[in-house]
Design an enzyme around this catalytic site. Structure first.
Site, PDB file in Angstrom:
ATOM      1  N   CYS A 159      -8.578  -2.126   3.989  1.00  0.00           N
ATOM      2  CA  CYS A 159      -8.454  -3.377   4.755  1.00  0.00           C
ATOM      3  C   CYS A 159      -9.671  -3.700   5.604  1.00  0.00           C
ATOM      4  CB  CYS A 159      -7.199  -3.352   5.600  1.00  0.00           C
ATOM      5  SG  CYS A 159      -6.864  -1.780   6.359  1.00  0.00           S
ATOM      6  N   GLU A 169       2.081   1.721  -3.394  1.00  0.00           N
ATOM      7  CA  GLU A 169       0.972   2.195  -4.237  1.00  0.00           C
ATOM      8  C   GLU A 169       0.751   3.699  -4.033  1.00  0.00           C
ATOM      9  OE1 GLU A 169      -2.736   0.190  -3.503  1.00  0.00           O
ATOM     10  OE2 GLU A 169      -3.778   1.304  -5.080  1.00  0.00           O
ATOM     11  N   LYS A 197     -15.406  -9.783   8.364  1.00  0.00           N
ATOM     12  CA  LYS A 197     -14.339 -10.614   7.794  1.00  0.00           C
ATOM     13  C   LYS A 197     -14.894 -11.943   7.282  1.00  0.00           C
ATOM     14  CE  LYS A 197     -10.614  -8.129   8.242  1.00  0.00           C
ATOM     15  NZ  LYS A 197      -9.904  -7.732   7.031  1.00  0.00           N
ATOM     16  N   GLU A 213     -16.184 -11.023   3.974  1.00  0.00           N
ATOM     17  CA  GLU A 213     -15.051 -10.780   3.066  1.00  0.00           C
ATOM     18  C   GLU A 213     -14.480 -12.098   2.535  1.00  0.00           C
ATOM     19  OE1 GLU A 213     -11.241  -9.502   4.848  1.00  0.00           O
ATOM     20  OE2 GLU A 213     -11.178  -7.928   3.345  1.00  0.00           O
ATOM     21  N   GLU A 270       0.830  -1.207   0.000  1.00  0.00           N
ATOM     22  CA  GLU A 270       0.000   0.000   0.000  1.00  0.00           C
ATOM     23  C   GLU A 270       0.865   1.258   0.000  1.00  0.00           C
ATOM     24  OE1 GLU A 270      -4.118  -0.288   1.912  1.00  0.00           O
ATOM     25  OE2 GLU A 270      -3.008   0.952   3.327  1.00  0.00           O
ATOM     26  N   GLU A 296     -14.662 -13.157  -5.361  1.00  0.00           N
ATOM     27  CA  GLU A 296     -13.345 -12.914  -5.978  1.00  0.00           C
ATOM     28  C   GLU A 296     -12.179 -13.378  -5.107  1.00  0.00           C
ATOM     29  OE1 GLU A 296     -15.555 -10.706  -4.976  1.00  0.00           O
ATOM     30  OE2 GLU A 296     -14.668  -8.869  -4.164  1.00  0.00           O
ATOM     31  N   CYS A 310     -10.430  -1.867  14.704  1.00  0.00           N
ATOM     32  CA  CYS A 310     -10.768  -3.294  14.905  1.00  0.00           C
ATOM     33  C   CYS A 310     -10.875  -3.680  16.370  1.00  0.00           C
ATOM     34  CB  CYS A 310      -9.710  -4.170  14.268  1.00  0.00           C
ATOM     35  SG  CYS A 310      -9.814  -4.153  12.501  1.00  0.00           S
ATOM     36  N   SER A 349      -7.333   1.893  -2.252  1.00  0.00           N
ATOM     37  CA  SER A 349      -6.131   1.129  -2.591  1.00  0.00           C
ATOM     38  C   SER A 349      -6.592  -0.200  -3.174  1.00  0.00           C
ATOM     39  CB  SER A 349      -5.318   0.890  -1.319  1.00  0.00           C
ATOM     40  OG  SER A 349      -4.474  -0.219  -1.486  1.00  0.00           O
TER      41      SER A 349
HETATM   42 FE1  HC0 Z   1      -8.360  -5.580  11.576  1.00  0.00          FE
HETATM   43 FE2  HC0 Z   1      -6.807  -5.917   9.633  1.00  0.00          FE
HETATM   44  S1  HC0 Z   1      -6.394  -4.537  11.396  1.00  0.00           S
HETATM   45  S2  HC0 Z   1      -8.939  -5.122   9.408  1.00  0.00           S
HETATM   46  O1  HC0 Z   1      -8.883  -3.873  11.943  1.00  0.00           O
HETATM   47  O2  HC0 Z   1      -5.678  -4.013   7.777  1.00  0.00           O
HETATM   48  O3  HC0 Z   1     -10.744  -7.337  11.662  1.00  0.00           O
HETATM   49  O4  HC0 Z   1      -7.472  -6.626  14.218  1.00  0.00           O
HETATM   50  O5  HC0 Z   1      -7.243  -8.240  11.025  1.00  0.00           O
HETATM   51  O6  HC0 Z   1      -7.268  -7.985   7.494  1.00  0.00           O
HETATM   52  O7  HC0 Z   1      -4.090  -6.922   9.906  1.00  0.00           O
HETATM   53  C1  HC0 Z   1      -9.892  -6.647  11.735  1.00  0.00           C
HETATM   54  C2  HC0 Z   1      -7.896  -6.200  13.278  1.00  0.00           C
HETATM   55  C3  HC0 Z   1      -7.432  -7.139  10.866  1.00  0.00           C
HETATM   56  C4  HC0 Z   1      -7.038  -7.200   8.259  1.00  0.00           C
HETATM   57  C5  HC0 Z   1      -5.074  -6.595   9.795  1.00  0.00           C
HETATM   58  C6  HC0 Z   1      -6.165  -4.768   8.439  1.00  0.00           C
END
Ligand code: HC0
Length: 589
Positions: free
Chosen positions: A307, A283, A366, A369, A280, A374, A523, A327
């Site tokens: 993310c 990028e 997540k 996700e 990133e 994809e 997170c 990104s």
């Molecule tokens: Fe997160 Fe992550 S930091 S989104 O907030 O970038 O859920 O803890 O795992 O993938 O590394 C959440 C936390 C993650 C991802 C990382 C990011």
């Protein structure tokens, strides 16, 4: 200060406090259901009623400000009887099959029923249980209306914290229900899967979709090699779910527990968080070069982080015309998944189809996700199962492990090494700080000009924060950045993302880089973290994250030796061909 009395004892209380806050200050608990520290006061459940001497009616403690001379009774007979009736009425409408409920043992209604010893079912005949809907279509969240007490915390959470408004109130009287647009499944509306409704729900009406049995089955299968990755914020949340104080750091014990649960390899999402910074950061610098040197007007700035899957779903729904700001980097979870079934499989001489890739996340989005169509660039589903921090605690309890007796151990290698920069990904502002630590050094050859690498302007809990770092005396290759003030913004909680995106949309945002995280606090306040959540708890988790970073020997992503090895042996260079195939993605309008 105001002079009042609570239960006959005189006390002084600061002006502007509610009765609930005043009692709390004095160590007197008034039960609540619809009230939540993160949300505006609704005053609709009436469980917190108290008696104010001289008034005929009872008052909701959460919604009544203290006044001079008030004599408040929090436990009079009138109060107790009223409260008990309300709890009985709620139970009469509630699917109280508690032993089969996912929230059994951590349900606010169950706790109240237990405290008030509700042993009878006087109202059952009056309010018969209806035919309720259970929505199980979402990969992240189950909505079970039979457990709903209509407190509307979820509705307020979705509106006030997230600005999404996927949940709403429909109908009146005993037909009133919490539902979605046209009563569609959560999967089919604007829900971002963030799970904030889940960790604000007092009962089992909204819970994560759990994959506990699937993971136990994979572990038990001798033909499968089960790899687990753990997200940055889990290490400062898991302890709470196992009885420790908020802000307990349990990284080493968590790794020990995962090994005892039978995972074949215990690895770290932080490894790919460091990798994300390499991709990133490169990028961002590439975009800056194209914009500033090549004057390429097709380059989208500001660049936005990609993310947080709740944030991705939000921008896809709400600002589809601005997806080019994102990104192209996949999240660390998905980069990890793609590498496990390629790079790791090859290095460990394993067939990718025999690998089961599990991740432990503080997040319900997540799960969504990982199931995006994809996300199978390895040729297989990159991440097979996503468990929340809460689900991991369930596995640990089911296995009968005494967490406190576990001796801390280190992550396994390959893909288990990480730096402090990766740990702070778990707090709002952390991705920005990690990116700045690396990008500044790439450009100038020097460390960021902040004491101990702590870029404090990007830290904190303000919903939207701005910061800038001036680039001076860059290396020759980056001469075009000399004197450039790198402008950044950080937003957490989608309602704050909206503020920033509206300014991007109107062309007023002159930032270069923006970090967006769907959940309050980042997170560490994710929808899969231990319940309860509130600002104090999130603050303690954040402190733990920054302490963990400060104690690590390596604190800059580009210094991660395993990431360096990955580039040497496999990827070759950031944004290279292999990276492009495995680590980057496209978004959906
Ligand atoms: Fe997160 Fe992550 S930091 S989104 O907030 O970038 O859920 O803890 O795992 O993938 O590394 C959440 C936390 C993650 C991802 C990382 C990011």
């Amino acid at each position: 200060k105001l002079n009042i009395s609570i239960n006959g004892f005189p006390v002084e209380i600061a002006k502007g406090k509610t009765i609930l806050e005043a009692a709390d200050e004095q160590g007197i608990k008034i039960p609540t259901l619809c009230y939540h520290k993160d949300l505006c006061v609704a005053g609709n459940c009436r469980v917190c009623v108290v008696e104010v001497v001289g008034q005929n009616r009872l008052s909701a403690a959460c919604a009544t400000p203290v006044e001079e001379g008030m004599e408040i009774l929090t436990n009079s007979l009138k109060v107790r009887n009223s409260r008990k009736h309300i709890i009985e009425l709620l139970l009469a409408e509630h699917n109280a099959d508690c032993t089969k409920c996912y929230r059994n043992g951590n349900c606010e209604l169950q706790e109240l029923a237990s405290e008030y010893k509700i042993m009878t079912q006087d109202f059952l005949e009056l309010v018969p249980l209806k035919n309720y809907t259970i929505d199980m279509f979402s990969p992240s969240i189950i909505k079970d209306d039979s457990k709903c007490i209509r407190c509307q915390r979820c509705v307020r959470t979705c509106a006030e914290l997230q600005g999404v408004n996927a949940l709403t109130v429909a109908h009146k009287g005993d037909k009133m229900k919490i539902t979605t647009f046209f009563e569609k499944a959560m999967r089919d509306v604007v829900c971002t899967n963030c799970g904030q409704c889940v960790n604000h729900c007092p009962t089992g009406a909204l819970v994560e979709k759990n994959y506990i049995e699937e993971v136990w089955e994979a572990i038990a299968n001798p033909n499968k090699h089960v790899v687990v990755q753990t997200a940055p914020a889990v290490r400062v949340g898991l302890g709470e779910e196992l009885g420790l104080e908020p802000g307990s750091r349990v990284t080493g014990q968590m790794v020990a527990a995962l090994k005892r649960l039978g995972f074949d390899s215990v690895l770290d999402t932080d490894f790919t968080a460091d990798l994300t910074i390499m991709e990133e950061g490169t990028e961002l610098l590439t975009r800056l070069k194209k914009a500033l040197v090549d004057k390429d007007e097709s380059v989208s700035l500001p660049m936005a982080t990609s993310c947080s899957p709740g944030w991705i779903k939000y921008i896809e729904h709400m600002y589809p015309e601005h997806l080019e700001h994102l990104s192209t980097c996949k999240s660390p979870q998905q980069m990890f998944g793609a590498l496990v079934k390629t790079y790791y499989a090859k290095a460990r001489n394993l067939e990718p189809e025999n690998i089961v890739s599990v991740s432990i996340m503080p997040c319900t989005a997540k799960k969504f996700e990982a199931y995006r169509p994809e996300m199978h660039d390895s040729g297989y589903r990159d991440v097979d199962y996503v468990l929340t921090t809460r689900e991991l605690a369930i596995l640990i309890k089911q296995a009968g492990l005494d967490f406190n007796k576990l001796k801390p151990v280190k992550y396994d290698r390959l893909m288990g090494e990480s730096t402090g920069a990766a740990v702070i990904f778990g707090a709002t502002g952390g991705v920005m700080e990690a990116a700045l630590r690396t990008a500044y050094e790439i450009v100038t050859g020097r460390e960021v000009p902040f004491k101990n690498l702590d870029i404090t302007p990007v830290r904190g809990m303000e919903g939207v924060r701005e910061a800038s770092v001036k680039i001076e005396n860059p290396l020759k290759e980056w001469a075009f950045l000399d004197g450039v003030e790198l402008k950044c913004a950080i937003a957490h909680g989608l309602v704050n993302a909206k503020t920033v995106m509206d300014s991007v949309k109107s062309g007023k945002a002159d930032y270069h880089f923006i970090e967006f995280m769907a959940c309050p606090g980042g997170c560490l306040g994710g929808g899969g973290q231990p319940i309860p959540t509130n600002p104090e708890i999130r603050k303690k988790r954040a402190e733990a994250i920054y302490t963990e970073d400060s104690e690590l020997a390596l604190r800059k992503s580009h210094e991660n030796p395993e990431v360096q090895k990955l580039y040497r042996d496999f990827l070759k260079e950031p944004l290279g061909e292999v990276s492009h195939h495995l680590l980057h993605t496209k978004y959906t309008k």
